[in-house]
Design a protein around this motif. Structure first.
Motif: not given
Length: 495
Positions: A172-176, A201-206, A229-244
């Motif tokens: 896909g082009r825009r992913a959750v 990126v949404v995680d049901a847990n904290a 490494q994943y955290a660095a990728t998220f920062l580089r591509h501005r990927v938001p991670l939401r918990t709970r």
């Protein structure tokens, strides 16, 4: 004379060519045993090391190791496999699957058929005989239903990653990316690196759940490095991670166009007033993994329920199961990652060699056992930090399909429990037909077991999970293959 007397009997048969199976086969062959490695895939690597077609490497834009961890470990195993094949000690049977396994005294029979197309192997040659068996069938994505999860564009996280690894294709082009556990980070990072806009990126847990078991997290320093490494990728591509945070509904006309998200409490109950909608054309769900146990349960091997509520094969320190001829390695003994699976495979291969009179490196086996104890401590911490939320069933609408194959809704499952008094998952399966379709409960089995447990007030136990896994035929087969079983059940006198 029976067919098994006339057939060539291998020393060891291994089912599955992923990290565990490949390791077991190579180690057994290097101890001088005759080994047969059977796998449904066209090439080795399993799901973890899934990669582009080796016959057409130049046709792909990126190298075959793109997106992989521990790739050198895989190529070393692949080279050792090739050497064993060239030496005549190992036979790699690709593109075939084991649909049934039987134990006959001091040997095991593996019934196989072709994964696709007409079976070119003569009927009498579709059975492989071995003195020892290693089951390394791996696992598949665990899924939980939500409203709209049957829309095109909703995929298992593992399937999304497989398309990237094997075909270098973006789903896909825009992913959750949603669910729980560290695998979500791997999938999201791979998508972002491939040019997909990962909306969230949404995680049901904290993440704070890891604080309860800090020493377990430190058992696997390599995992912490992967996380960085994943955290660095998220920062580089501005990927938001939401918990709970969870996906409560997927909507679209013909395919996914929007995703409803909501904040949840520690039990997974939606917090009022927190719902919001984001635009997306791809939803990748990952709720952990379910071990593939059809062969193991069909053999009657002893099983237990693991920390993550998965049914797993019970093994001893040498990866031996309750059947002395059978070993199990990898995710079938508990979800723990590829490197732990490799160690289990090596241990199983060496233990099988020791059984059959070969000298083994006991010190190396001891090191593997220590390595597995560390890996197990980490896995327990991971599962405790990333459980399926207790109240997840509250996200369902009555019309939500629980079983996609048979289109059985949540309301029909509830009715079978509450009105028809079906008190276990198998009873519900018989009365309402969830799990009776093509996948035979592989997709809906876990969710069904959880819904029935919630409705009856009972915990999910091994008997409930085994009842959905136990089948005499593990994969679709022809009538000819079934008819060919008959001679094996005759007594020596009759033949």
């Amino acid at each position: 004379m029976t067919e098994s007397d006339a057939a060539t009997i291998a020393d060891v048969a291994v089912i599955g060519a992923g990290p565990a199976g490949l390791s077991a086969a190579v180690v057994a062959a290097e101890h001088g045993l005759q080994v047969v490695l059977i796998d449904a895939g066209a090439q080795t690597g399993g799901q973890y090391w899934r990669h582009p077609d080796e016959r057409h490497r130049d046709a792909f834009a990126a190298p075959e190791d793109t997106g992989h961890h521990h790739w050198r470990h895989y190529t070393d195993l692949r080279d050792r496999l090739a050497s064993a094949v060239a030496a005549g000690r190992l036979r790699h049977v690709a593109g075939r699957q084991v649909w049934r396994t039987d134990s006959f005294g001091d040997r095991v029979a593996l019934r196989t058929n072709a994964v696709t197309g007409a079976d070119a192997v003569p009927l009498l040659d579709r059975t492989t005989w071995a003195r020892r068996l290693v089951i390394a069938t791996g696992a598949y994505d665990r899924q939980l239903p939500v409203p709209g999860w049957t829309l095109p564009g909703v995929m298992a996280a593992g399937g999304v990653q497989a398309m990237l690894k094997a075909n270098q294709v973006r789903a896909g082009r825009r992913a959750v990316v949603a669910g729980t556990g560290p695998f979500l980070l791997s999938v999201a990072a791979g998508l972002a690196a491939a040019g997909v806009e990962v909306v969230e990126v949404v995680d049901a847990n904290a993440l704070s759940r890891w604080v309860a078991t800090p020493l377990r997290a430190l058992q696997e320093p390599g995992k912490l490095w992967e996380g960085a490494q994943y955290a660095a990728t998220f920062l580089r591509h501005r990927v938001p991670l939401r918990t709970r945070t969870v996906v409560t509904a997927v909507r679209g006309g013909g395919r996914v166009s929007e995703v409803e998200l909501a904040r949840v409490d520690g039990a997974g109950r939606v917090r009022p007033g927190t719902s919001r909608t984001v635009a997306a054309d791809l939803v990748a769900f990952g709720w952990g993994f379910t071990p593939q146990l059809e062969i193991a349960v069909g053999l009657g091997l002893r099983t237990v329920v693991d920390v993550d509520e998965s049914l797993v094969v019970e093994v001893d320190d040498d990866m031996r199961t309750s059947d002395p001829l059978v070993f199990a390695a990898g995710e079938v003994t508990g979800i723990g990652g590829a490197i732990a699976s490799c160690a289990e495979g090596e241990l199983a291969g060496a233990a099988a060699a020791q059984d059959l009179g070969r000298r083994v490196d006991r010190a190396r086996m001891t090191r593997h056992r220590r390595r597995l104890r560390r890996g197990r401590r980490f896995a327990v911490g991971m599962h405790r930090a990333s459980p399926v939320p207790a109240a997840w069933s509250e996200w369902l609408a009555p019309e939500t399909h629980v079983c996609r194959c048979e289109e059985v809704t949540a309301a029909e499952v509830s009715d079978a429990v509450g009105t028809l008094h079906a008190d276990d998952a198998r009873d519900v399966r018989v009365t309402a037909r969830p799990g009776m379709g093509l996948c035979q409960g592989r997709v809906c089995g876990f969710a069904l077991s959880k819904l029935v447990a919630t409705g009856t007030g009972r915990d999910v136990d091994a008997a409930a999970l085994e009842s959905l896994t136990n089948r005499q035929v593990g994969v679709p087969v022809s009538l000819g293959d079934l008819a060919a079983l008959e001679p094996h059940h005759r007594s020596q006198e009759e033949t």
